[in-house]
Design an enzyme around this catalytic site. Structure first.
Site, mmCIF file in Angstrom:
data_model
loop_
_atom_site.group_PDB
_atom_site.id
_atom_site.type_symbol
_atom_site.label_atom_id
_atom_site.label_comp_id
_atom_site.label_asym_id
_atom_site.label_seq_id
_atom_site.Cartn_x
_atom_site.Cartn_y
_atom_site.Cartn_z
ATOM 1 N N TYR A 141 52.399 102.799 74.462
ATOM 2 C CA TYR A 141 51.506 101.920 75.225
ATOM 3 C C TYR A 141 50.963 100.784 74.366
ATOM 4 O O TYR A 141 51.074 99.615 74.746
ATOM 5 C CB TYR A 141 50.369 102.730 75.851
ATOM 6 C CG TYR A 141 49.325 101.863 76.513
ATOM 7 C CD1 TYR A 141 49.568 101.273 77.752
ATOM 8 C CD2 TYR A 141 48.098 101.605 75.897
ATOM 9 C CE1 TYR A 141 48.623 100.460 78.354
ATOM 10 C CE2 TYR A 141 47.149 100.801 76.498
ATOM 11 C CZ TYR A 141 47.418 100.226 77.720
ATOM 12 O OH TYR A 141 46.480 99.408 78.312
ATOM 13 N N LYS A 164 51.621 96.600 74.703
ATOM 14 C CA LYS A 164 50.529 95.640 74.774
ATOM 15 C C LYS A 164 50.620 94.622 73.644
ATOM 16 O O LYS A 164 50.266 93.441 73.823
ATOM 17 C CB LYS A 164 49.185 96.368 74.755
ATOM 18 C CG LYS A 164 48.921 97.177 76.017
ATOM 19 C CD LYS A 164 48.902 96.259 77.236
ATOM 20 C CE LYS A 164 48.768 96.972 78.540
ATOM 21 N NZ LYS A 164 48.653 96.075 79.712
#
Length: 335
Positions: free
Chosen positions: A210, A214
């Site tokens: 994750y 990002k």
């Protein structure tokens, strides 16, 4: 200890920002504008939707996967804001499907006279390995589909700028977790996306997936903005914004004790976090290509701005465009 910039000093600053940092409530205006927010039926997107309406948008497109959940959220927004129900429309989009993304963009071009804000909030975080379309799921949702939508919508955003003499915003919701990864995949000989999609090499680092996606968003926003125009001449303002750790639905697939403790001790409310989303959506020319935190332009991670960052940025962009061209031939010309 986390990688990247995750030193004790950085972690202390993060904790301080979570506990004591405040983003001012937004005071700009969306009067007469059309605003689209993905994932706006819950959490940060839901709270940002309320702000967009309270700040006077003429039309709000709730871009969600489930119409039923969208209807419930719409009713709650109407109750909270007292707005005319007619200004809110519920449109379906599923970022796990490229066809769904393309259908959404086609509909927007056909049915909307203008698009002033496209706020890309929808994302997924998980510790599980899942394959969607041609990538691991978080890569597909958080990177490929997110930027597929952005590139498909750019012509309408630019047309709005010309027709209405305005500065549309294309805002991506990123995360300060991008500071906490080394991004070793950037040097992979087989390519960054190929390395991320290699299950045997990725499973042991799935917890980094994750924040890595990002981090990729930050790189791509910077490169998109640079290739589109300078800050002084930007027709569409492209930026990314960090809401911080919040009580939201993003962590619904992360049920570890560390996440639960961190949220219990440090998390902001979704309303507080959503102020950062709106800060990006009303940002001026000074935010073009920038990373925002607490409503202000901040310097992103060292891996982005330090030695080799510019080369990595270009590499990610080129690899992404190769993927997007296979999905929607000619899309690179939209920038």
């Amino acid at each position: 200890m986390p990688g990247g910039d995750g030193t004790p000093g950085h972690m202390a600053k993060f904790i301080g920002a979570q506990l004591f940092g405040k983003t001012p409530k937004p005071t700009g205006s969306f009067a007469g504008q059309t605003v689209i927010i993905t994932g706006s039926n819950t959490g940060l997107g839901f709270e940002a939707a309320k702000y967009a309406i309270l700040l006077g948008c003429a039309k709000f497109i709730m871009a969600v996967r489930s119409v039923d959940k969208g209807e419930k959220a719409k009713a709650a927004i109407i109750q909270a804001t007292g707005c005319d129900p007619k200004i809110i429309e519920i449109w379906t989009i599923d970022l796990t499907s490229y066809d769904s993304v393309k259908a959404f963009a086609t509909r927007a071009d056909r049915e909307l006279e203008r698009i002033d804000v496209l706020l890309e909030n929808a994302a997924v975080a998980s510790m599980e390995w899942n394959w969607v379309e041609d990538n691991e799921r978080m890569v597909t949702v958080n990177v490929v589909s997110t930027f597929l939508l952005a590139f498909l919508m750019l012509p309408k955003l630019k047309a709005t700028a010309t027709k209405f003499n305005t500065k549309p915003r294309l805002t991506f919701v990123t995360s300060d977790t991008h500071f906490l990864v080394d991004f070793k995949e950037k040097d992979a000989q087989e390519g960054i996306f190929n390395r991320l999609n290699d299950k045997t090499k990725s499973l042991k680092n799935q917890s980094e997936r994750y924040p890595t996606t990002k981090l990729m968003q930050v790189f791509l926003v910077r490169e998109m903005a640079a290739r589109l125009s300078s800050k002084e001449s930007a027709t569409v303002i492209i930026n990314c914004t960090n809401p911080g750790l919040c009580h939201s639905e993003l962590s619904r697939e992360l049920d570890g004790i560390q996440i639960r403790v961190a949220k219990a001790l440090l998390a902001r409310s979704s309303e507080e976090g959503s102020r950062n989303l709106i800060a990006g959506a009303i940002g001026g020319l000074d935010t073009h290509g920038e990373y925002l935190d607490m409503g202000k332009v901040k310097t992103p991670a060292t891996v982005v701005v330090g030695r080799g960052g510019a080369e990595t940025q270009i590499r990610i962009y080129i690899e992404l465009m190769e993927k997007l061209e296979k999905i929607a031939p000619g899309i690179s010309g939209n920038l």
